[in-house]
Design an enzyme around this catalytic site. Structure first.
Site, PDB file in Angstrom:
ATOM      1  N   VAL A 417       0.646  -1.784  -0.063  1.00  0.00           N
ATOM      2  CA  VAL A 417      -0.001  -0.201  -0.410  1.00  0.00           C
ATOM      3  C   VAL A 417       0.159   0.973  -0.002  1.00  0.00           C
ATOM      4  O   VAL A 417       0.303   2.228  -0.262  1.00  0.00           O
ATOM      5  CB  VAL A 417      -1.171   0.624   0.939  1.00  0.00           C
ATOM      6  CG1 VAL A 417      -1.757  -1.369   1.241  1.00  0.00           C
ATOM      7  CG2 VAL A 417      -0.021   0.134   2.288  1.00  0.00           C
ATOM      8  N   LEU A 421      -1.908   1.812  -5.472  1.00  0.00           N
ATOM      9  CA  LEU A 421      -2.672   0.863  -5.664  1.00  0.00           C
ATOM     10  C   LEU A 421      -2.892   0.056  -7.086  1.00  0.00           C
ATOM     11  O   LEU A 421      -2.408   0.980  -7.851  1.00  0.00           O
ATOM     12  CB  LEU A 421      -4.273   1.398  -5.187  1.00  0.00           C
ATOM     13  CG  LEU A 421      -4.565   0.969  -3.613  1.00  0.00           C
ATOM     14  CD1 LEU A 421      -5.722   1.399  -2.936  1.00  0.00           C
ATOM     15  CD2 LEU A 421      -3.378   0.747  -2.479  1.00  0.00           C
ATOM     16  N   LEU A 438      -5.906  -2.818   7.303  1.00  0.00           N
ATOM     17  CA  LEU A 438      -5.025  -4.190   8.766  1.00  0.00           C
ATOM     18  C   LEU A 438      -3.388  -3.772   7.847  1.00  0.00           C
ATOM     19  O   LEU A 438      -2.510  -4.933   8.705  1.00  0.00           O
ATOM     20  CB  LEU A 438      -5.519  -5.245   8.403  1.00  0.00           C
ATOM     21  CG  LEU A 438      -7.004  -5.222   9.600  1.00  0.00           C
ATOM     22  CD1 LEU A 438      -8.427  -5.168   8.649  1.00  0.00           C
ATOM     23  CD2 LEU A 438      -7.121  -6.520   9.979  1.00  0.00           C
ATOM     24  N   TYR A 510       6.192   3.354  14.713  1.00  0.00           N
ATOM     25  CA  TYR A 510       4.320   2.315  14.252  1.00  0.00           C
ATOM     26  C   TYR A 510       3.536   3.361  15.792  1.00  0.00           C
ATOM     27  O   TYR A 510       2.303   3.626  15.436  1.00  0.00           O
ATOM     28  CB  TYR A 510       5.019   1.310  15.362  1.00  0.00           C
ATOM     29  CG  TYR A 510       3.229   0.277  15.462  1.00  0.00           C
ATOM     30  CD1 TYR A 510       2.995   0.116  14.145  1.00  0.00           C
ATOM     31  CD2 TYR A 510       2.862  -0.196  16.638  1.00  0.00           C
ATOM     32  CE1 TYR A 510       1.845  -1.301  14.156  1.00  0.00           C
ATOM     33  CE2 TYR A 510       1.186  -0.967  16.795  1.00  0.00           C
ATOM     34  CZ  TYR A 510       0.850  -1.385  15.572  1.00  0.00           C
ATOM     35  OH  TYR A 510       0.295  -1.958  15.499  1.00  0.00           O
ATOM     36  N   THR A 540      -4.375  -9.138  21.240  1.00  0.00           N
ATOM     37  CA  THR A 540      -5.162 -10.224  19.742  1.00  0.00           C
ATOM     38  C   THR A 540      -4.422 -11.472  19.883  1.00  0.00           C
ATOM     39  O   THR A 540      -3.077 -11.594  19.458  1.00  0.00           O
ATOM     40  CB  THR A 540      -5.416  -9.570  18.950  1.00  0.00           C
ATOM     41  OG1 THR A 540      -5.970  -8.642  19.051  1.00  0.00           O
ATOM     42  CG2 THR A 540      -6.627 -10.746  18.287  1.00  0.00           C
TER      43      THR A 540
END
Length: 692
Positions: A417, A421, A438, A510, A540
């Site tokens: 990305v 594109l 994501l 980040y 997660t």
């Protein structure tokens, strides 16, 4: 898919670039599980010793003598899912009419010479295509992009014109350890309109640099050309020797045909071949080239003899490496095969269902091959959505998608990305109704390995995807992170808390990248450019995690299963809250489906807080591990406590996690045990706790 291709040549690369183009594309297309028949007109100049691929292993290659003989293949043409006719096929107009009359599937014209074709049509030269035939092809696949595509649809009535640039077989074209033979080389068949540029940028350079060595490979050059003594002529260079040719060259020259310069957006296959071999490229100049390679850092543009002479004095090794990286990221045959799949599939839906531009909405999942992304793709498919998964596979595991590959509503597009594109996405922009972002490495060892790319993924990548959502009128969801809270001074963390982030620390690429992505998304929302949702996701875990990704759950489980010492950072009293992946995916989908104004982020995570030592005890109990523990200092900026306040998620979405930690850990341990038992990589040292 059953595909029939009628092309100029597959069996012989003598004097044409079509063969190498078809070989790379169709080999990659066959690797996607498709059955291919290539029909080639039998002509003397591509027969005998000039036939260098008599029996391809990726498709059937058959020959026909003339139009009457082509009737033998009528059942295959009629029964194919798609039939492609290429440019320069002998009697191509008649062949095209025959295919359009007999084929029941999608029909496409693949123009490897689009600017030349259009120039011929302007002269009423209908050698292999005519204006009357173009509207009869469902798809016009063009080596040229840019404004030419609009012209094909507007002036010539093509129902759908798409760029399908040439590409390279990355397995066949790679750097080889061979001695350097030439300072500058060129590979190409003689062409009247290319020769003045070749003279200016190579022959005259050779005369000006008698101490340097040059090579020109390719057939059909007139005997009266005055070649300098330091220019080696190679009459024919088989494709099998291309990589060695490029690798033996300090620089390679790219020369573009006049019609292609005029049209722009027309990269040649030689451009990608040389770059894939890591050979620095010197090229003439044309519009659209900057969308393929960055001038100065990935390619050298030259207008004059002096420009080339100066270029030959520099060390351009880094430029060659950068160009190779660009090709591998966006221009391999596998990228083109995915684009071709998308175009033919879309055309088939158009034929079968009418205008599927509105009837078959698409959902884009950027980063869909990753841990959470792969589970999201599956959940969306289970809901009946048509999913396009976009991933550069930099940190994702392709095996995560194995169970989805054969799903009729699933499509994978390999792309980054950070770059514009790909056409497989932009050419269907109006069909996307949901865009999930994501895309980003999500654990410290991964995102710190290339902090520049991490930051660009969060900012430039988010910008590209937001612009797609704006164009499509699609709803956009950004997966942000609990890392935006940094090492929090407020506990538990509510969405209104602005965080305590070290903007100059090793995690900043980040943390700050995600904060910038949020700002960009909310600005698009406030300006009415896109409808956005922002999820701040907390730790997660679950199946499909990468065993060496640095997440605390995977670290502890893999070390416990391997019997190696288990590393704990600090004293283990730092806390985290762990959400099972199925709960996280349900939260993301609920947020995407929600109808609130989207101008505020939403925490998604499990509010049950436990220490790393408590998590270790649970993992040891489940694995039966007797491994010892080793303590290491806490890394810089490692959060001491983390726990989400999910009041907003409960109020707006009616969402809360349902899977108890004991159940989720049991399933995760079983999955890792199977992975390690199959020879997957083991983690030998635990790494800092990751947020997601």
């Amino acid at each position: 898919m059953k595909l029939v291709v009628l092309g100029l040549s597959l069996g012989s690369s003598w004097g044409n670039g079509h063969a190498t183009t078809f070989r790379a594309l169709l080999r990659a297309y066959a690797a996607r599980g498709h059955d291919i028949l290539f029909l080639e007109r039998e002509v003397p100049w591509y027969a005998g010793d000039h036939r260098d691929l008599p029996s391809p292993d990726f498709c059937r290659l058959e020959y026909y003598q003339d139009l009457q003989d082509l009737e033998r293949w009528q059942p295959e043409i009629a029964g194919a899912d798609a039939v492609i006719v290429g440019s320069y096929v002998p009697e191509g107009v008649a062949v095209g009419r025959y295919v359009q009359r007999e084929a029941r599937g999608v029909t496409a014209f693949y123009d490897i010479d689009t600017p030349v074709t259009l120039a011929k049509l302007a002269r009423d030269d209908f050698e292999y295509l005519s204006p009357a035939v173009i509207p009869g092809y469902d798809v016009y696949l063009s080596f040229t992009g840019g404004p030419t595509l609009d012209r094909l649809e507007r002036e010539f009535g093509s129902p759908a014109a798409h760029a399908l640039y040439c590409s390279v077989d990355a397995d066949a074209y790679r750097p080889l350890n061979v001695p350097l033979r030439w300072d500058l080389s060129y590979l190409g068949t003689y062409s009247d309109d290319r020769q003045p540029t070749l003279t200016r940028l190579l022959i005259d350079v050779a005369r000006a640099c008698p101490d340097k060595r040059f090579a020109v490979a390719g057939p059909q050059y007139p005997a009266d050309i005055d070649w300098p003594a330091n220019v080696e002529r190679i009459e024919h260079l088989p494709p099998a020797d291309h990589a060695a040719f490029y690798s033996a060259s300090r620089f390679n020259l790219n020369v573009t045909r006049a019609d292609m310069i005029a049209a722009g957006w027309s990269p040649s296959v030689r451009l990608f071949e040389a770059a894939a071999c890591g050979t620095p490229i010197i090229s003439d100049r044309w519009e659209g080239l900057d969308q393929i390679f960055a001038a100065g850092s990935e390619i050298i543009l030259a207008d004059t003899t002096a420009d080339v002479v100066a270029a030959l004095e520099r060390d351009a090794t880094a430029l060659g490496h950068a160009a190779r990286a660009r090709v591998l990221a966006a221009h391999t045959a596998h990228h083109r095969a995915a684009e071709l799949d998308a175009y033919l599939t879309a055309a088939a839906e158009q034929n079968n269902k009418g205008n599927t531009m509105t009837e078959t909405p698409l959902t884009l999942v950027a980063g869909g091959a990753g841990f959470i992304g792969s589970h999201l793709c599956k959940a969306l498919l289970d809901r009946g959505e048509h999913v396009v998964c976009l991933d550069n596979l930099q940190t994702a595991r392709p095996s995560n998608l194995r169970s989805l590959e054969d799903h009729p509503h699933f499509e994978f597009v390999e792309a980054d990305v950070v770059n514009p594109l790909p056409a497989a996405v932009t050419d269907r922009a109006s069909r996307f109704t949901r865009v999930y972002n994501l895309a980003c490495a999500a654990s410290p060892p991964q995102y710190q390995a290339d902090p520049e790319h991490t930051m660009l993924t969060n900012v430039v990548g988010t910008s590209h995807l937001l612009r797609l959502a704006e164009t499509a009128g699609a709803r956009f969801l950004l997966t942000s992170t609990s890392e935006v809270y940094g090492d929090p001074e407020v506990h538990p963390q509510q969405e209104g808390y602005r965080g305590w982030v070290n903007c100059t620390g090793p995690r900043a690429c980040y943390d700050e990248g995600k904060r910038a992505a949020e700002a960009l998304a909310f600005d698009f929302a406030r300006m009415g450019r896109a409808e956005v949702r922002v999820a701040r996701i907390f730790n997660t875990y679950g199946p499909n995690m990468n065993p060496d990704d640095g997440r605390v759950v995977s670290n502890l489980i893999c070390q416990a299963l391997s019997g190696e010492p288990i590393t704990i950072y600090g004293d283990g009293s730092q806390t985290r809250s762990f959400c099972y992946v199925s709960d996280m995916v349900a939260g993301l989908i609920a947020l995407m489906d929600s109808e609130f104004d989207g101008l505020s982020p939403v925490n998604l995570g499990n509010p049950v807080e436990l220490t790393v030592n408590e998590l270790l005890a649970d993992v040891v109990a489940l694995t039966g591990s007797t491994a010892s523990t080793v303590t290491m200092p806490l890394p810089v900026d490692d959060p001491r406590r983390r726990r989400p306040d999910i009041t907003r998620a409960g109020t707006l979405l009616g969402w809360a996690p349902r899977v108890p930690l004991a159940d989720g850990l049991r399933q995760t341990v079983a999955w890792f045990a199977a992975e390690i038992g199959q020879g997957q990589p083991r983690v030998t040292e635990a790494l800092p706790c990751a947020a997601e």
